[in-house]
Write a protein that holds these residues in place. Sequence first.
Motif, short mmCIF file in Angstrom:
data_model
loop_
_atom_site.label_atom_id
_atom_site.label_comp_id
_atom_site.label_asym_id
_atom_site.label_seq_id
_atom_site.Cartn_x
_atom_site.Cartn_y
_atom_site.Cartn_z
N ALA A 3 0.84 -1.20 0.00
CA ALA A 3 0.00 0.00 0.00
C ALA A 3 0.88 1.26 0.00
O ALA A 3 0.61 2.22 -0.72
CB ALA A 3 -0.94 -0.01 1.20
N ASN A 4 1.93 1.25 0.81
CA ASN A 4 2.84 2.40 0.84
C ASN A 4 3.53 2.59 -0.51
O ASN A 4 3.68 3.73 -0.99
CB ASN A 4 3.90 2.19 1.93
CG ASN A 4 3.48 2.77 3.27
OD1 ASN A 4 2.79 3.80 3.32
ND2 ASN A 4 3.90 2.14 4.34
N ARG A 5 3.94 1.50 -1.10
CA ARG A 5 4.63 1.61 -2.40
C ARG A 5 3.73 2.26 -3.45
O ARG A 5 4.14 3.13 -4.20
CB ARG A 5 5.05 0.21 -2.85
CG ARG A 5 5.78 0.18 -4.19
CD ARG A 5 6.13 -1.26 -4.53
NE ARG A 5 6.68 -1.36 -5.89
CZ ARG A 5 6.91 -2.50 -6.50
NH1 ARG A 5 6.67 -3.64 -5.88
NH2 ARG A 5 7.40 -2.51 -7.72
N GLY A 63 -7.15 -1.33 -3.83
CA GLY A 63 -5.83 -1.86 -4.16
C GLY A 63 -5.06 -1.04 -5.17
O GLY A 63 -4.07 -1.53 -5.72
N ALA A 64 -5.48 0.19 -5.41
CA ALA A 64 -4.81 1.05 -6.38
C ALA A 64 -4.89 2.49 -5.88
O ALA A 64 -5.77 2.83 -5.08
CB ALA A 64 -5.46 0.92 -7.75
N PRO A 65 -3.99 3.36 -6.34
CA PRO A 65 -4.03 4.75 -5.88
C PRO A 65 -5.31 5.44 -6.34
O PRO A 65 -5.73 5.30 -7.49
CB PRO A 65 -2.79 5.37 -6.53
CG PRO A 65 -1.90 4.22 -6.87
CD PRO A 65 -2.81 3.09 -7.20
N VAL A 66 -5.93 6.20 -5.44
CA VAL A 66 -7.08 7.03 -5.77
C VAL A 66 -6.85 8.41 -5.15
O VAL A 66 -6.20 8.52 -4.11
CB VAL A 66 -8.40 6.43 -5.24
CG1 VAL A 66 -8.69 5.09 -5.88
CG2 VAL A 66 -8.38 6.28 -3.72
N TYR A 75 -5.52 -2.06 5.02
CA TYR A 75 -4.43 -1.09 5.21
C TYR A 75 -4.69 0.13 4.34
O TYR A 75 -4.94 0.01 3.14
CB TYR A 75 -3.08 -1.74 4.90
CG TYR A 75 -2.76 -2.78 5.93
CD1 TYR A 75 -2.16 -2.43 7.14
CD2 TYR A 75 -3.16 -4.10 5.75
CE1 TYR A 75 -1.95 -3.38 8.13
CE2 TYR A 75 -2.96 -5.06 6.74
CZ TYR A 75 -2.35 -4.68 7.93
OH TYR A 75 -2.16 -5.61 8.93
N LEU A 76 -4.66 1.32 4.96
CA LEU A 76 -4.87 2.59 4.28
C LEU A 76 -3.57 3.36 4.32
O LEU A 76 -3.09 3.75 5.40
CB LEU A 76 -5.95 3.42 4.96
CG LEU A 76 -7.42 3.03 4.77
CD1 LEU A 76 -7.74 1.73 5.51
CD2 LEU A 76 -8.31 4.14 5.27
N VAL A 87 -5.42 14.30 -1.26
CA VAL A 87 -4.36 13.34 -0.97
C VAL A 87 -4.58 12.07 -1.79
O VAL A 87 -5.73 11.68 -2.06
CB VAL A 87 -4.32 13.01 0.54
CG1 VAL A 87 -5.59 12.29 0.99
CG2 VAL A 87 -3.10 12.16 0.89
N VAL A 88 -3.49 11.45 -2.21
CA VAL A 88 -3.56 10.13 -2.85
C VAL A 88 -3.61 9.07 -1.75
O VAL A 88 -2.81 9.12 -0.80
CB VAL A 88 -2.35 9.90 -3.77
CG1 VAL A 88 -2.30 8.44 -4.26
CG2 VAL A 88 -2.40 10.84 -4.96
N ALA A 89 -4.56 8.15 -1.86
CA ALA A 89 -4.71 7.10 -0.86
C ALA A 89 -4.78 5.74 -1.55
O ALA A 89 -5.20 5.64 -2.71
CB ALA A 89 -5.97 7.33 -0.02
N VAL A 90 -4.36 4.72 -0.83
CA VAL A 90 -4.43 3.33 -1.32
C VAL A 90 -5.05 2.48 -0.21
O VAL A 90 -4.61 2.55 0.94
CB VAL A 90 -3.04 2.79 -1.68
CG1 VAL A 90 -3.13 1.32 -2.09
CG2 VAL A 90 -2.40 3.61 -2.79
#
Length: 292
Positions: free
Chosen positions: A44-46, A93-96, A116-117, A72-75
């Motif tokens: 998620a961090n990656r 499971g992908a950047p939004v 995990y966020l 903000v970009v979140a995953v």
Amino acid sequence: MTPHTLDVIRAGALTTVQDEGRTGWAHLGVGRAGALDAPAARLANRLAGNPPGAAVLETTVTGCAVRPARSVVAVVGGAGCRVTVDGRPVAWGAPVRVPAGAVLDVGPALTGLRGYLAFAGGLVPEPVLGSRSADLLSGLGPAPLRDGDVLPLGLPPGPPGAYGLPLPDAVPWPAAPTELVLPVRPGPRHTWFTEAALRTLTTAAYRVSPHSNRIGLRTEGPALERAREGELPSEGLVLGAIQVPPDGRPVVFLNDHPTTGGYPVVGVVPEPALPAAAQAVPGTRVRFVVGG
């Protein structure tokens, strides 16, 4: 509300701040803590463009909802779930991108247990002993989230992939286990159990108990018979230790485990096998196998 904060709208059943945990303090009685499904937190961090150890939110079963003060970009990864931004479905499971003031809602887990966020820039509550992780046993680190809490956000470090790891076209999020297979190495007190008990451990079918938590994966199944009775002075415990309390059912210690214990440790599960335990829902079949 400042431009670099996150409001907690719905904290969920149990949502905590976690990073890679605090290591090197066991001699002072301080455990590791950290994300139970560490590979999911790192992925998620990656995808969010963060270093692997940036602090994230770990949800349990029911998800959570948050509102950032800035765009903000979140995953959202880990346990599979429905994700919305201001009520509109967005990718899991992908950047939004979550606009300033919009509500990112992470729904109840549909598969697995813990979500995990990750947010670009990470969460930056004050670290304790070098970690921002909440340790539920010792009380170190940020307390579990409550509705109305405000969390500080770090500054975005750069675009996804900024840490030298290219982003793949398809991200291989592991599925939640339908059967949890845990390799076992002999523990320091395996001779405290009968030969029959050791055979039972590695041949019988156990199930994940609903009483499991971040401290330990409790099991339901046949009890292990002791070959030796009596008290055992407290001794050091490692991550993955399989301790056997008086009811005879094995308990696999997870990240918030105590640093010492007084029940015999019949075996140890190697650390690489433990993330799957974080996603095993109650009732999941558990098999302990020799090796690892």
